[in-house]
Design an enzyme around this catalytic site. Sequence first.
Site, PDB file in Angstrom:
ATOM      1  CB  SER A 153      -3.235  17.428   8.464  1.00  0.00           C
ATOM      2  OG  SER A 153      -2.537  17.131   7.288  1.00  0.00           O
ATOM      3  CB  ILE A 185       8.125   4.747  10.836  1.00  0.00           C
ATOM      4  CG1 ILE A 185       8.022   5.060  12.161  1.00  0.00           C
ATOM      5  CG2 ILE A 185       7.815   3.197  10.414  1.00  0.00           C
ATOM      6  CD1 ILE A 185       8.794   4.481  13.054  1.00  0.00           C
ATOM      7  CE  LYS A 218       6.688  -2.022  -0.892  1.00  0.00           C
ATOM      8  NZ  LYS A 218       7.131  -2.630   0.260  1.00  0.00           N
ATOM      9  CB  SER A 254       0.373  -3.758   7.543  1.00  0.00           C
ATOM     10  OG  SER A 254       0.760  -4.056   6.263  1.00  0.00           O
TER      11      SER A 254
END
Length: 655
Positions: free
Chosen positions: A358, A422, A426, A468
């Site tokens: 993670s 990345i 938005k 995507s």
Amino acid sequence: MPTRQTRRLRKPSAQRGLARLLSLSRLNKRILQVAADCVLLVGSFILAMGLRYDSFFFLPDPRIWIAIGMTLPVTILLFAVTGFYRAVIRYISSRAFVTIARGIAVSAVFLFVVSQGLSLGVPRSVPGIYAMLALISVGGLRFLLRELFRRELRQGLTPVLVYGAGTSGQQLVASLLRGNDYLPLAIVDDNPALHGNEVNGLRVIGPQDIPGLIENFGVELALLAMPRAQRSRRREIIEQLAEIGVRVRTVPNMDDIITGRASTSDIVDVSAEDLLGRDPVAPVPDLMSANIRGKVVMVTGAGGSIGSELCRQILREGPSDLILFEHSEPALYTIQMELLALTKVMASSTRLHAVLGSVQSARRLRDTMAQHNVGTVFHAAAYKHVPLVEDNIAEGMRNNVFGTKTVLEAAIATQVQSFTLISTDKAVRPTNIMGASKRLAEMVCQAYAETASGTRISMVRFGNVLGSSGSVIPLFRSQIEAGGPITVTHPEITRYFMSIPEAAQLVIQSSAMAQGGDVFLLDMGQPVRILDLAQRMASLSGLRPRLEGDPEGEGEGDITIKITGLRPGEKLYEELLIGADARATAHPKIMTAQEGFLPMPELVPLLDALDRATADEDLKTVQSLLRQAGTGYAPAPGTDPVAGDAASLDPADVA
């Protein structure tokens, strides 16, 4: 007495005869061909003699029968030796006609020599007449049967047009003629010089002739065979065909054909890239390889849409090692297997390392980077679906903000040379938690870029990528296949789109130009109105779209487009730039901007407060802190995911 319905269901006798011929064994078919040729050759000889004498008085003369009796077995044997009887009549080609001509020419010469040498009473002109008649009868019968067989086999096939008379179009037509699914009627091409010519027996016509074929033959499908054409040109053709009510499918693009993933005879749905008509810019080789070749590269979120494509592009540039860091076991396994296969095809020496972990695990990240001596990091791991993050605010903040902070700190601690985040369009003046979390992640990177001397830190911001997970185009396709309705949130909503491979290439090239703290913006072209996209996709499927509630279109159309209303946090349009100081770079599709952010002394206490609020699931405080951070977060009226007004929080709570 048979009823009208019975008569309608029965096949005509000619069709029943063809069906019997098709059902014969291969040996019986060859025997039948030999017998037919014997009859035709003898008949051609007798007719040639009759034409020469204008009478059939010669029939009782035994010498005449000796001449044809000696010629016939030689001709049949010659046909057999040349493989003429092994050809399947329904697939016979023009080359078989050459074989027939040669065999009959030899037969005529043999007839001339025998009849003259043995004085069998055959005039010298008869072998020539015989040759012409035999060529017409033997060859003509086969081509007639071929057309009858093909017509029988094509009953119920879908009539189609092939658009493009080039090599791909010719190969596609040949494949269709051998198949049992489509019936090509004509080839369409824009070049007037080709109009009227024939390709594989099909006439080449111009686009202006398409409506006539639709009216006369019921054509409903066009196959676009122009894989080398620019996407903008393909889009023009697709839109023209859609306007006249023709469904469009296509052959794969040249990349898939060249790499062997597909062939020109394959037929696929029109790609998302063709729908939008965006022509990609070729990558700059030096920029592609600068941070990759010979280096150890790590991609977080390696199993996601962008992450997996980054891995494919990176592998082609020859890194020494590629670290696939991913928290989803199925996604990690899938990309690992794909890249292992790709390394074999490329004969690549790159070592692949699949790491489950993670981005919120600081120790796992530091150990991985230190163990492999990572030099370049592309941080693609993020929660990106606006509605999901809006409903799971705390997890969105943990992953997008604190996950980015954890990866970045691990990169700095292990002296990674290049770190690239990345990001998303938005993040500009966000109206949703996802966008605000990504903007804050950018600000974390900007603040660390001021203090981290050994690591170049940059961010790349772009819009939607085609194909995507959660992308609108696959959603529309599934809704069209289900018969509708097609759901659009607002009639005026627009979005920028870019293909995943192009986005990944531009991200890699952006990282090579980073100086530290750069915010790179990708040129996304012109925004696309989603309602127009939905209507275009419906038209390409041969359906007439109608807008629900439109009084003018009531009762018309084949599929409904339903306006569902903006989802929580959704904007009508997206932006890439907060300020107005975007500058050009060495790449025509990449710009850069220096945007405001909180310096580290101000950012650290705010992040600490945000961490506590997130841990406590105090969502009102989370929202307030996002506003105070200067992200520009402002939920649209009526879309605030948290009840109540969080803006009144005391600033002292930040400390």
